[in-house]
Scaffold this active site. Structure first.
Site, PDB file in Angstrom:
ATOM      1  N   TRP A  35     -36.740  29.001 -10.558  1.00 34.86           N
ATOM      2  CA  TRP A  35     -37.514  28.901  -9.310  1.00 34.86           C
ATOM      3  C   TRP A  35     -38.768  29.757  -9.349  1.00 34.86           C
ATOM      4  CZ3 TRP A  35     -37.599  26.926  -4.262  1.00 34.86           C
ATOM      5  CH2 TRP A  35     -38.341  27.660  -3.331  1.00 34.86           C
ATOM      6  N   ASP A  38     -44.381  32.620  -4.440  1.00 37.22           N
ATOM      7  CA  ASP A  38     -45.690  33.270  -4.311  1.00 37.22           C
ATOM      8  C   ASP A  38     -46.267  33.826  -5.615  1.00 37.22           C
ATOM      9  OD1 ASP A  38     -44.853  32.866  -1.740  1.00 37.22           O
ATOM     10  OD2 ASP A  38     -44.853  34.966  -1.161  1.00 37.22           O
TER      11      ASP A  38
END
Length: 373
Positions: A35, A38
């Site tokens: 994953w 930001d």
């Protein structure tokens, strides 16, 4: 190196090599495995561009925030570097959240990030507590400061939440001090941006509330960035729970650019212009750097929290970064253009005119490949 960091590095090395190059985008950054959200620590250090990112190597869903790491010479071709940070200390055991990076006077690179722990309330429930921590390293390996966290609830202005206190963006001021802006939630439940100062990057003091939302643009303001550009001061942030205003702010979790003047006495931003930054549905948590040639360059997470369920999940990785953009300010607006490094990708031009396409089996000599502009 902690066992947790060593485990992450071993896992990503083995699993990341299982993903073929052609299974990734050609220019957009993807996590080595697992994953990504930001962008963090977007910076130029030791002759290379560095980008860190929110990272869970073990799953293509959000969990257990680490910092992934890539480097590049041209902002287009990126090489993976081993995981930079893992949540391996008491103060950050629930995650090493977003932050930034800068070079120190002694040549080391400083990472500043949000460290997350939890506290138990009287009714038995638990909640996150967000503080700020730092680590220093050489561009590959980083050691966390033994006096972390460097900013805690005691450093907040009155009424500010210790639950929503995150995403430090650090820079060096003209006066020689380090500064950072941090997203915060005040007593009114909306968002605000706090300004802090440090002489050395390790010991910090509160300066001011740089900007206040006052429930105008969404709620909590995340991932702030603040810089001077073309004679104006620019604040970038990603507000949660935004509501549309005409053609602006239709993404829910969206983007906001405030342009104005900085009051040197009160250290507050005097707003003159406001706008969204991107009108697509996949752009969040922007971060910029100042390139060696003076350009202000921005990158963002090419995803949106509201659209995460709509995806194919068999690739071994999830999410990617936008292509970097060069920024300027003209007539009170933020202008964005693709980085000029893309021009070097255009060569050996092949051109056809007046070709009639009758079916999907058309073949044209030298028109081939997996990328298109």
């Amino acid at each position: 190196m902690s066992e947790m960091l060593e485990k992450a590095r071993k896992y990503e090395f083995i699993q990341g090599q299982q993903i073929k190059e052609e299974e990734r985008p050609a220019f957009h950054i993807t996590p080595y495995v697992g994953w990504m959200n930001d962008p963090n620590g977007f910076s130029y250090y030791k002759g290379e561009y560095h980008l860190f990112y929110q990272y869970n190597p073990y799953s293509t869903h959000w969990d257990s925030m680490h910092w992934g790491h890539v480097v590049s010479k041209d902002l287009l071709h990126w090489n993976y570097v081993p995981t930079a940070l893992a949540p391996d200390e008491d103060y950050d055991k629930f995650g090493c959240f977003s932050g930034s990076a800068i070079e120190l006077e002694d040549g080391r690179q400083l990472l500043m990030y949000t460290s997350v722990n939890q506290e138990k309330l009287e009714d038995g429930t638990v909640r996150d507590i967000q503080t700020q921590a730092v680590a220093v390293g050489d561009g590959k390996d980083y050691e966390k400061y033994d006096k972390n966290p460097v900013l805690t609830a005691k450093d907040l202005p009155k009424g500010a939440s210790k639950v929503d206190f995150r995403d430090p963006k650090i820079w060096k001021g003209n006066d020689g001090n380090f500064y950072c802006v941090i997203g915060s939630r005040p007593a009114d439940g909306s968002g605000q941006i706090l300004l802090y100062r440090s002489k050395n990057g390790f010991e910090w003091e509160f300066v001011s509330i740089l900007a206040k939302n006052q429930n105008r643009y969404g709620k909590m303001w995340e991932c702030p960035d603040f810089f001077e550009l073309d004679g104006k001061y620019v604040l970038l942030t990603s507000p949660q729970d935004m509501l549309p205003e005409g053609l602006e702010f239709h993404n829910g979790n969206g983007t906001l650019c405030i342009i104005g003047e900085l009051d040197p006495e009160t250290h507050t931003l005097k707003e003159q212009f406001c706008q969204g930054i991107d009108y697509g549905i996949d752009y969040y948590a922007m971060q910029t750097l100042l390139a060696p040639d003076g350009r202000r360059i921005m990158i963002a997470w090419m995803q949106n929290w509201d659209t995460l369920a709509y995806r194919c999940n068999d690739s071994g990785w999830f999410a990617q970064m936008s292509l970097p953009r060069e920024l300027s300010v003209k007539n009170g607006r933020l202008y964005q253009v693709p980085i000029r490094e893309l021009n070097a990708m255009r060569a050996n031009k092949v051109e056809y005119n007046n070709v009639v396409i009758k079916d999907t089996r058309l073949t044209l000599d030298q028109i081939e490949g997996r990328t298109v502009d």
